[in-house]
Design a protein around this motif. Sequence first.
Motif, PDB file in Angstrom:
ATOM      1  N   LYS A 156      12.861 -11.485 -37.255  1.00 51.19           N
ATOM      2  CA  LYS A 156      14.189 -12.613 -36.440  1.00 51.19           C
ATOM      3  C   LYS A 156      12.888 -13.549 -36.315  1.00 51.19           C
ATOM      4  CE  LYS A 156      17.160 -10.272 -34.097  1.00 51.19           C
ATOM      5  NZ  LYS A 156      18.174 -10.180 -32.812  1.00 51.19           N
ATOM      6  N   ARG A 157      11.482 -13.633 -35.652  1.00 43.09           N
ATOM      7  CA  ARG A 157       9.940 -14.049 -35.762  1.00 43.09           C
ATOM      8  C   ARG A 157      10.284 -15.117 -36.652  1.00 43.09           C
ATOM      9  NH1 ARG A 157       4.392 -13.052 -33.639  1.00 43.09           N
ATOM     10  NH2 ARG A 157       3.302 -15.370 -33.866  1.00 43.09           N
ATOM     11  N   TRP A 158      10.172 -14.870 -37.597  1.00 39.92           N
ATOM     12  CA  TRP A 158       9.758 -15.097 -38.862  1.00 39.92           C
ATOM     13  C   TRP A 158      11.180 -16.604 -38.943  1.00 39.92           C
ATOM     14  CZ3 TRP A 158       7.029 -17.914 -41.587  1.00 39.92           C
ATOM     15  CH2 TRP A 158       7.759 -18.955 -42.845  1.00 39.92           C
ATOM     16  N   GLN A 159      12.130 -15.987 -38.786  1.00 38.12           N
ATOM     17  CA  GLN A 159      13.174 -16.298 -39.206  1.00 38.12           C
ATOM     18  C   GLN A 159      13.534 -18.355 -37.702  1.00 38.12           C
ATOM     19  OE1 GLN A 159      15.654 -17.059 -41.649  1.00 38.12           O
ATOM     20  NE2 GLN A 159      14.648 -14.933 -42.548  1.00 38.12           N
ATOM     21  N   LYS A 160      12.922 -17.741 -36.730  1.00 34.62           N
ATOM     22  CA  LYS A 160      13.246 -18.982 -35.715  1.00 34.62           C
ATOM     23  C   LYS A 160      11.707 -19.915 -35.696  1.00 34.62           C
ATOM     24  CE  LYS A 160      12.227 -19.045 -30.817  1.00 34.62           C
ATOM     25  NZ  LYS A 160      11.499 -18.828 -29.667  1.00 34.62           N
ATOM     26  N   VAL A 161      10.756 -19.209 -36.636  1.00 32.40           N
ATOM     27  CA  VAL A 161       9.534 -19.931 -36.763  1.00 32.40           C
ATOM     28  C   VAL A 161       9.884 -20.899 -38.172  1.00 32.40           C
ATOM     29  CG1 VAL A 161       7.193 -20.162 -38.193  1.00 32.40           C
ATOM     30  CG2 VAL A 161       7.881 -18.917 -35.864  1.00 32.40           C
ATOM     31  N   ARG A 162      10.319 -20.491 -39.762  1.00 35.24           N
ATOM     32  CA  ARG A 162      10.756 -21.264 -40.447  1.00 35.24           C
ATOM     33  C   ARG A 162      11.717 -22.346 -39.540  1.00 35.24           C
ATOM     34  NH1 ARG A 162      15.779 -21.294 -43.449  1.00 35.24           N
ATOM     35  NH2 ARG A 162      15.328 -21.896 -45.709  1.00 35.24           N
ATOM     36  N   ARG A 163      12.546 -22.008 -38.679  1.00 36.25           N
ATOM     37  CA  ARG A 163      13.597 -22.909 -38.639  1.00 36.25           C
ATOM     38  C   ARG A 163      13.381 -24.131 -37.524  1.00 36.25           C
ATOM     39  NH1 ARG A 163      16.917 -19.883 -36.758  1.00 36.25           N
ATOM     40  NH2 ARG A 163      16.191 -18.895 -34.752  1.00 36.25           N
ATOM     41  N   ILE A 164      12.529 -24.073 -37.020  1.00 36.97           N
ATOM     42  CA  ILE A 164      11.607 -24.945 -35.851  1.00 36.97           C
ATOM     43  C   ILE A 164      11.036 -26.180 -36.816  1.00 36.97           C
ATOM     44  CG2 ILE A 164      10.083 -25.161 -34.499  1.00 36.97           C
ATOM     45  CD1 ILE A 164      10.855 -22.606 -32.670  1.00 36.97           C
ATOM     46  N   LYS A 165      10.322 -25.153 -37.947  1.00 33.79           N
ATOM     47  CA  LYS A 165       9.605 -26.050 -38.924  1.00 33.79           C
ATOM     48  C   LYS A 165      10.626 -26.526 -39.546  1.00 33.79           C
ATOM     49  CE  LYS A 165       6.181 -27.296 -41.511  1.00 33.79           C
ATOM     50  NZ  LYS A 165       5.267 -28.230 -41.891  1.00 33.79           N
ATOM     51  N   LEU A 166      11.805 -25.909 -39.923  1.00 34.93           N
ATOM     52  CA  LEU A 166      12.239 -27.376 -41.076  1.00 34.93           C
ATOM     53  C   LEU A 166      13.045 -28.048 -39.706  1.00 34.93           C
ATOM     54  CD1 LEU A 166      14.641 -24.568 -43.313  1.00 34.93           C
ATOM     55  CD2 LEU A 166      12.523 -26.620 -44.026  1.00 34.93           C
ATOM     56  N   ILE A 167      13.665 -28.092 -38.880  1.00 38.54           N
ATOM     57  CA  ILE A 167      14.083 -29.257 -37.837  1.00 38.54           C
ATOM     58  C   ILE A 167      12.931 -30.505 -37.715  1.00 38.54           C
ATOM     59  CG2 ILE A 167      14.359 -29.805 -35.653  1.00 38.54           C
ATOM     60  CD1 ILE A 167      15.891 -26.665 -35.397  1.00 38.54           C
ATOM     61  N   ASN A 168      11.306 -29.904 -37.497  1.00 38.46           N
ATOM     62  CA  ASN A 168      10.194 -30.905 -37.360  1.00 38.46           C
ATOM     63  C   ASN A 168      10.235 -31.465 -38.640  1.00 38.46           C
ATOM     64  OD1 ASN A 168      10.043 -29.829 -33.833  1.00 38.46           O
ATOM     65  ND2 ASN A 168       8.547 -28.548 -35.222  1.00 38.46           N
ATOM     66  N   ASN A 169      10.071 -30.627 -39.839  1.00 44.93           N
ATOM     67  CA  ASN A 169       9.938 -31.244 -40.956  1.00 44.93           C
ATOM     68  C   ASN A 169      11.325 -31.105 -41.880  1.00 44.93           C
ATOM     69  OD1 ASN A 169       7.040 -30.505 -39.991  1.00 44.93           O
ATOM     70  ND2 ASN A 169       6.805 -32.405 -40.967  1.00 44.93           N
ATOM     71  N   PRO A 170      11.791 -32.090 -41.827  1.00 44.53           N
ATOM     72  CA  PRO A 170      13.183 -31.962 -43.139  1.00 44.53           C
ATOM     73  C   PRO A 170      13.325 -32.434 -44.097  1.00 44.53           C
ATOM     74  CG  PRO A 170      14.115 -33.600 -41.402  1.00 44.53           C
ATOM     75  CD  PRO A 170      12.271 -32.728 -40.810  1.00 44.53           C
ATOM     76  N   LEU A 171      12.094 -33.073 -44.379  1.00 41.63           N
ATOM     77  CA  LEU A 171      11.783 -33.555 -45.556  1.00 41.63           C
ATOM     78  C   LEU A 171      11.115 -32.521 -46.838  1.00 41.63           C
ATOM     79  CD1 LEU A 171      12.069 -37.152 -45.359  1.00 41.63           C
ATOM     80  CD2 LEU A 171      13.748 -35.575 -45.693  1.00 41.63           C
ATOM     81  N   CYS A 172      11.007 -32.404 -47.961  1.00 41.36           N
ATOM     82  CA  CYS A 172      10.009 -31.672 -48.188  1.00 41.36           C
ATOM     83  C   CYS A 172       8.168 -32.609 -48.137  1.00 41.36           C
ATOM     84  CB  CYS A 172      10.110 -31.499 -49.869  1.00 41.36           C
ATOM     85  SG  CYS A 172       9.537 -31.139 -51.149  1.00 41.36           S
ATOM     86  N   GLU A 173       7.096 -31.814 -48.226  1.00 35.58           N
ATOM     87  CA  GLU A 173       5.855 -32.652 -47.720  1.00 35.58           C
ATOM     88  C   GLU A 173       5.020 -32.547 -49.170  1.00 35.58           C
ATOM     89  OE1 GLU A 173       3.669 -30.289 -44.443  1.00 35.58           O
ATOM     90  OE2 GLU A 173       5.566 -29.661 -44.029  1.00 35.58           O
ATOM     91  N   VAL A 174       5.456 -32.261 -50.021  1.00 32.84           N
ATOM     92  CA  VAL A 174       4.933 -32.383 -51.308  1.00 32.84           C
ATOM     93  C   VAL A 174       6.100 -33.604 -52.582  1.00 32.84           C
ATOM     94  CG1 VAL A 174       4.703 -31.736 -53.845  1.00 32.84           C
ATOM     95  CG2 VAL A 174       4.818 -29.879 -51.894  1.00 32.84           C
ATOM     96  N   CYS A 175       6.880 -33.235 -52.455  1.00 30.19           N
ATOM     97  CA  CYS A 175       7.705 -34.438 -53.368  1.00 30.19           C
ATOM     98  C   CYS A 175       8.519 -35.595 -52.885  1.00 30.19           C
ATOM     99  CB  CYS A 175       8.474 -34.047 -54.229  1.00 30.19           C
ATOM    100  SG  CYS A 175       9.837 -33.672 -53.888  1.00 30.19           S
ATOM    101  N   SER A 176       8.676 -35.135 -51.512  1.00 32.58           N
ATOM    102  CA  SER A 176       9.124 -36.749 -50.274  1.00 32.58           C
ATOM    103  C   SER A 176       8.462 -37.786 -50.628  1.00 32.58           C
ATOM    104  CB  SER A 176      10.242 -36.214 -49.360  1.00 32.58           C
ATOM    105  OG  SER A 176      10.897 -36.934 -48.682  1.00 32.58           O
TER     106      SER A 176
END
Length: 124
Positions: A56-76
């Motif tokens: 659950k901890r990883w799922q929460k961290v992952r969800r927050i990261k995708l909310i804060n950075n919703p675009l691909c940081e490599v190719c976008s």
Amino acid sequence: MHRLDGLVIMVQPMKRIVRNGKRILVPVTEKVADYKRYDKQRMRNEPERINFYKSKRWQKVRRIKLINNPLCEVCSTPDSPVLAEMVDHMIETNTTEGWSHRFDEEYLQSMCWSCHNTKTFSRD
């Protein structure tokens, strides 16, 4: 081979694969990375890492990261935005340093599946 009004049509055998999250047909001769075998091997050899990804901890961290950075940081780019679909660890979690920073947002990057698979499977 099919016949249609006297014409002979050659049909190339196809296989179904998943690429960038979409099911597509490709010629059977096309080489495709065997992600299923890769995932099964990880499940067998690295149960602690697999349990981490299900936590659950990883799922929460992952969800927050995708909310804060919703675009691909490599190719976008501003002209061509690409939606991030997953979160990647910049330092592999199978290293001591990577494992100790596995929840730290500064060691994570939002990525699309294409960029993630390119990074992950180019190491092999």
